[in-house]
Enzyme design. Structure first.
Site, PDB file in Angstrom:
ATOM      1  N   ARG B  34       2.591   1.174   4.573  1.00  0.00           N
ATOM      2  CA  ARG B  34       1.433   0.912   3.708  1.00  0.00           C
ATOM      3  C   ARG B  34       1.165  -0.589   3.526  1.00  0.00           C
ATOM      4  O   ARG B  34       0.018  -1.009   3.529  1.00  0.00           O
ATOM      5  CB  ARG B  34       1.628   1.593   2.356  1.00  0.00           C
ATOM      6  CG  ARG B  34       1.651   3.106   2.493  1.00  0.00           C
ATOM      7  CD  ARG B  34       1.462   3.810   1.190  1.00  0.00           C
ATOM      8  NE  ARG B  34       1.489   5.245   1.390  1.00  0.00           N
ATOM      9  CZ  ARG B  34       1.415   6.131   0.408  1.00  0.00           C
ATOM     10  NH1 ARG B  34       1.318   5.732  -0.841  1.00  0.00           N
ATOM     11  NH2 ARG B  34       1.444   7.425   0.667  1.00  0.00           N
ATOM     12  N   ASP B 143      -5.040   1.602 -16.462  1.00  0.00           N
ATOM     13  CA  ASP B 143      -4.272   1.618 -15.229  1.00  0.00           C
ATOM     14  C   ASP B 143      -4.046   0.177 -14.780  1.00  0.00           C
ATOM     15  O   ASP B 143      -4.734  -0.734 -15.260  1.00  0.00           O
ATOM     16  CB  ASP B 143      -5.015   2.400 -14.133  1.00  0.00           C
ATOM     17  CG  ASP B 143      -4.049   2.983 -13.111  1.00  0.00           C
ATOM     18  OD1 ASP B 143      -3.751   4.186 -13.190  1.00  0.00           O
ATOM     19  OD2 ASP B 143      -3.558   2.215 -12.244  1.00  0.00           O
TER      20      ASP B 143
END
Lengths: 659, 278
Positions: B34, B143
């Site tokens: 990733r 978040d």
């Protein structure tokens, strides 16, 4: 080897820096031998050494020493550097130098006399005017001109009286210098003195300005003939217009009769020249008072900065201007029509709404965005309920000028028709492209009933809209919006967080705890906005918080200082933090803001600051104080160790006051 | 491009230091694939360069956020773990309606809200309960990823987000929109979103006190030390009597004894005692 012998030796060192330091050390040495060395240093080949010597010589000259030697240095011709340095020292010595100069005048050659004029002019001694007036008939043209120029710098009645007879001189250069000086002083010279000069092209712009100031109606014809040649002529007409009503009438007369070519030229200059000439040209164009020139005047309205002047002058035309603009509105289009609408909407009073409202409303539907924008702007004052719907449509325009102007006008109309405008706003999608504009209007017409819609918009992906919503929420819901504004302080967009921080100030004292909490976790511009908000709403612990911030980064410390000022906190409590700040800029700012609150001993302490500019600021701060013995000792002590020439110069200047 | 064990641990420690998220050694290959994409996007040639970028580059902080974003699974959907939501709607909301009737204000925090489905689900449940009309209701979603917050703000979702959403709910609270279905304005009006790191106790103070915290499947990424810090902060943010709802695989066992356990008909939830421990 004695100290002076050592200094002499060092003054012959090949290094300019060693020689400069040697000259510096003469500060502590007194007596003829030291004076001799200072004079010698005035002729040093290096400018830094000469500068040091000039500074010392000026201090000595101020207390009456060294004057003869300095005059002698001016008389010698071998060393030009020494000669100029001596003149500079005498010039900065002030009054004590005047006697010496006057006494030696007969012994100077022409170039010495010219330097003498400069010393006298810069001396700030009242006797200088008489002395300079006496030099106006010197044998040398350059000396005469120099005297005239300095009289212009000094100014005052006596200087004017000395200069006026020069206008009759056969020496054209002296006449020119006198005209220039009289213009500098702002003297209104009589027509009779100026008329004989009118044929001489050498006097050029200085003569035109003097003619303008004379207030003589006869001057108008001469000046207007010069319009095509001189850029200053319009300014001269402006001066003549401002002198009195006869002068103004003469200006109207000559401009009204001026050929078209001249008016074309004025229109050109009004669009291109520097601000002063530009405004003068624009005024002259309008003083022609010819309705047929209105298109030229309207063309000037393309520049927003010209509006105040255009409105002032067209306002004096009365109905003539309004009628002509109305006629133009019927036949023009595009950019010209937009300018006409812009001028009309500002010239006409709201009592004329029934006459002009329909005209502006008609152009609200124009497909040309420039025209529609002008009409929308006019609607702020002249719009009717029936225009609201069209303005709302314009507010949706993709052209940002159109949409912004329409929203500002709607906000203004909201003051006259709050319910109608509010109802229209409620029918719109606040998250559509016009959301920011809706918020702007809601700031005026919104009420707590709109909080729900605004809250929805707070979830918008557009930071620009979220920012606008925050401002509107604070305006219409105040304390009731506090929770929402607080949450916006966690927004991922810095602009939204800044808007929230500023909005807290609008909420008022109820937001003070939130501001203090947010200050602990914010950084950069958001923290700055919060500090300013704290300065506006205050907090029981504000003093302690701001003192803590005064020790922080420079931008925060300065903002905290401003906030403390807003809250009128005792500056004395903050001196320790702010004057001990590691960034010299902060200390200097503090000195400029708190100058009167800083006690002498604190300022004296700053003489030891590592940054030269802070030491200089401290010395300058002491210049307005009475020096006691302790301060004087501290200054002398610092002077003996000071490396920076500007600081040394400032300290010497200050100490010479006490001698 | 290979990610050596040493570089893996250095990058992991930086992320852990900022966000408390912990990657065990078996996550090395996940990180390699990733973050490898991030490396390419940044024009970097090796994980050494990537490490130096996040450590020393002025944009390093932003990149750490991006790394967290791509490394943590953000996949979520409306009405996830519905048994817990039933307990919330059927038992906790009525209890709070009774207990908070005096102040008529309800504040709920969806901590680690990802793309917003949980916050909107909570808002729908509060709205449909019919108990809080006229109350000041606020649901705050937070978040650490700005990317998911942007999605939450847009309020537009594709079919996969509705895998367990009853049809009636979709009809009532969503509208057709280009790109999917959009949450209706009356629900969005109840929600706010913000950027918050659960280890940033100071910044969390800006929320004030809340009545319920949903912190589901967030702390599974945390190491124990970070979990302790986060739980302590969550405790501080709760009003006395306020509830903490964790994911179904999470518990406070061995982490905190400050909360009391409340048995609902379908779930166990934590609660800050009415008489607080401090």
């Amino acid at each position: 080897m004695s100290t002076l012998e050592d200094t002499k030796r060092r003054m012959r060192d090949p290094s300019p820096e060693v020689r400069r330091r040697a000259v510096m050390s003469l500060e502590q040495a007194l007596g003829p031998e030291a004076d001799e060395l200072i004079i010698e240093a005035l002729g040093d080949e290096d400018w830094r050494v000469r500068k040091e010597a000039v500074s010392l010589a000026a201090v000595s000259a101020r207390r009456g020493d060294l004057l003869d030697s300095l005059v002698q240095s001016m008389l010698q011709e071998e060393n030009v550097g020494q000669r100029n340095a001596a003149a500079e020292a005498l010039a900065s010595a002030g009054r004590p130098a005047v006697d010496a100069i006057l006494g030696a005048m007969s012994r100077f050659d022409e170039s010495g006399r010219k330097i003498a004029c400069e010393v006298l002019g810069a001396s700030d001694d009242p006797r200088a005017v008489d002395a300079l007036a006496g030099i106006l008939d010197d044998d040398d043209t350059n000396v005469r001109m120099c005297a005239a120029e300095w009289l212009g710098e000094i100014g005052g009645r006596k200087a004017v009286d000395a200069l006026l007879p020069c206008l009759a001189s056969t020496d054209k250069l002296l006449v020119l210098a006198a005209l220039q000086s009289l213009n500098t002083i702002g003297e209104n010279i009589e027509w009779a003195s100026l008329e004989p000069l009118a044929g001489e092209s050498l006097y050029g712009d200085e003569l035109l300005l003097a003619l303008g100031r004379s207030g003589a109606p006869q001057a108008a014809d001469f000046i207007v003939r010069e319009l095509s040649r001189s850029h200053v002529a319009a300014r001269a007409l402006e001066l003549l217009h401002g002198s009195d009503s006869k002068g103004a009438q003469a200006v109207y007369r000559v401009l009204n009769a001026a050929p078209e070519t001249v008016l074309d030229l004025l229109a050109e200059r009004a669009a291109e020249e520097e601000p002063v000439e530009r405004q003068a040209a624009a005024r002259c164009l309008m003083w022609s008072r010819r309705a047929s020139h209105m298109p030229r005047i309207v063309a000037l309205a393309r520049s927003e900065s010209m509006y105040p002047l255009l409105l002032e002058e067209l306002g004096s035309w009365g109905d003539d201007a309004v009628d002509e603009l109305e006629r133009m509105a019927a036949r023009e289009s595009g950019r010209e029509l937009a300018s006409v609408l812009g001028l009309l909407s500002r010239l006409v009073g709201e009592e004329e709404r029934s006459r002009f409202g329909p005209l502006f409303a008609k152009h609200l539907v124009s497909e040309d965005p420039v025209v529609a924008t002008a009409a929308a702007g006019a609607s702020a004052r002249f719009g009717d309920v029936s225009d609201v719907a069209r303005l709302v449509e314009l507010m949706k325009s993709k052209d940002p000028r159109v949409s912004r102007t329409a929203s500002l006008s709607l906000a203004e109309m909201g003051r006259r028709f709050p319910e109608v405008v509010a109802e229209k706003m409620r029918q719109l999608d606040i998250e559509g492209s016009e959301g920011v504009h809706i918020c702007r209007v809601l700031e005026v017409v919104g009420d707590p009933g709109d909080v729900g819609r605004l809250s929805t918009a707070m979830t918008s992906p557009s930071p620009r809209l979220r920012r606008a919503v925050i401002v509107t929420l604070a305006e219409i819901a105040r304390e009731e919006a506090l929770d929402k504004i607080s949450l916006a302080l966690t927004d991922e967009d810095t602009g939204v967080r800044m808007a929230a921080a500023s909005a807290l100030a609008r909420v008022g004292p109820a937001a003070s705890d939130t501001i203090v909490s947010a200050l602990r976790t914010s950084e950069g511009p958001v923290k700055g906005a919060l500090i300013r908000a704290l300065g506006k709403v205050g907090h029981p612990e504000a003093s302690g918080i701001l003192r803590g911030l005064l020790r922080g980064p420079a931008d925060e410390a300065i903002t905290a200082l401003e906030a403390a000022g807003q809250l009128e906190l005792d500056p004395g409590q903050m001196l320790g933090e702010i004057l001990g700040h590691p960034d010299g800029e902060v200390v200097k700012q503090a000195l400029s803001v708190l100058s009167e609150s800083v006690p002498n001993e604190r300022l004296a302490g700053l003489l030891e600051h590592p940054a030269w500019d802070v030491r200089l600021a401290a010395v300058e701060g002491l210049e307005v104080r009475d020096l006691d013995q302790d301060l004087e000792d501290a200054l002398r002590d610092r002077l003996a160790r000071e490396d920076d020439d500007l600081v040394r110069e400032a300290i010497r200047r200050l100490l010479s006051r006490t001698r | 491009m290979r990610l050596s064990v040493e570089r893996f641990r250095l990058i992991r420690d930086i992320i852990n230091g900022r966000y408390g998220i912990w990657f065990s050694d078996e996550h090395r290959y996940l990180m390699e694939s990733r973050l490898g994409e991030r490396m390419v996007q940044l024009g970097l040639e090796s994980f050494d360069d990537y490490y130096y970028f996040i450590k020393y580059n002025p944009d390093g902080e932003t990149e750490i956020e991006e790394a967290v974003d791509v490394l943590t699974t953000n996949e979520t959907y409306f009405f996830r773990e519905d048994y817990q939501l039933r307990a919330f709607a059927g038992e906790l909301l009525p209890e709070m309606h009774r207990r908070l009737a005096g102040r008529r204000k309800l504040m709920i925090w969806s901590a680690g809200c990802s793309s917003g489905e949980e916050a909107y689900t909570i808002a729908i449940l509060v709205k449909n309960s019919g108990l809080f009309e006229g109350w000041d209701v606020r649901i705050f979603g937070s978040d650490v990823s700005k990317r998911v917050l942007a999605r939450a703000r847009s309020g537009v979702y594709r079919t996969t987000s509705f895998r367990t959403t009853p049809e009636g709910i979709i009809k009532r609270h969503f509208s057709e929109h280009s790109g999917g279905m959009r949450v209706n304005d009356d629900i969005r009006a109840l929600c706010n979103f913000g950027h918050l790191n659960l280890l940033d106790a100071d910044k969390s103070v800006l929320l004030g006190r809340v009545d319920v915290i949903f912190c589901r499947n967030v702390m599974i990424y945390f190491d124990k030390r970070s979990k302790l810090r986060a739980i302590s902060m969550l405790y501080d943010r709760l009003n006395n009597g306020g509830y903490l709802l964790l994911g179904h695989t999470e518990s406070l066992l061995n982490l905190s004894t400050a909360f009391e356990l409340v048995h609902t008909s379908e779930d166990l939830v934590y609660r800050r005692p009415e008489v607080s421990h401090g």
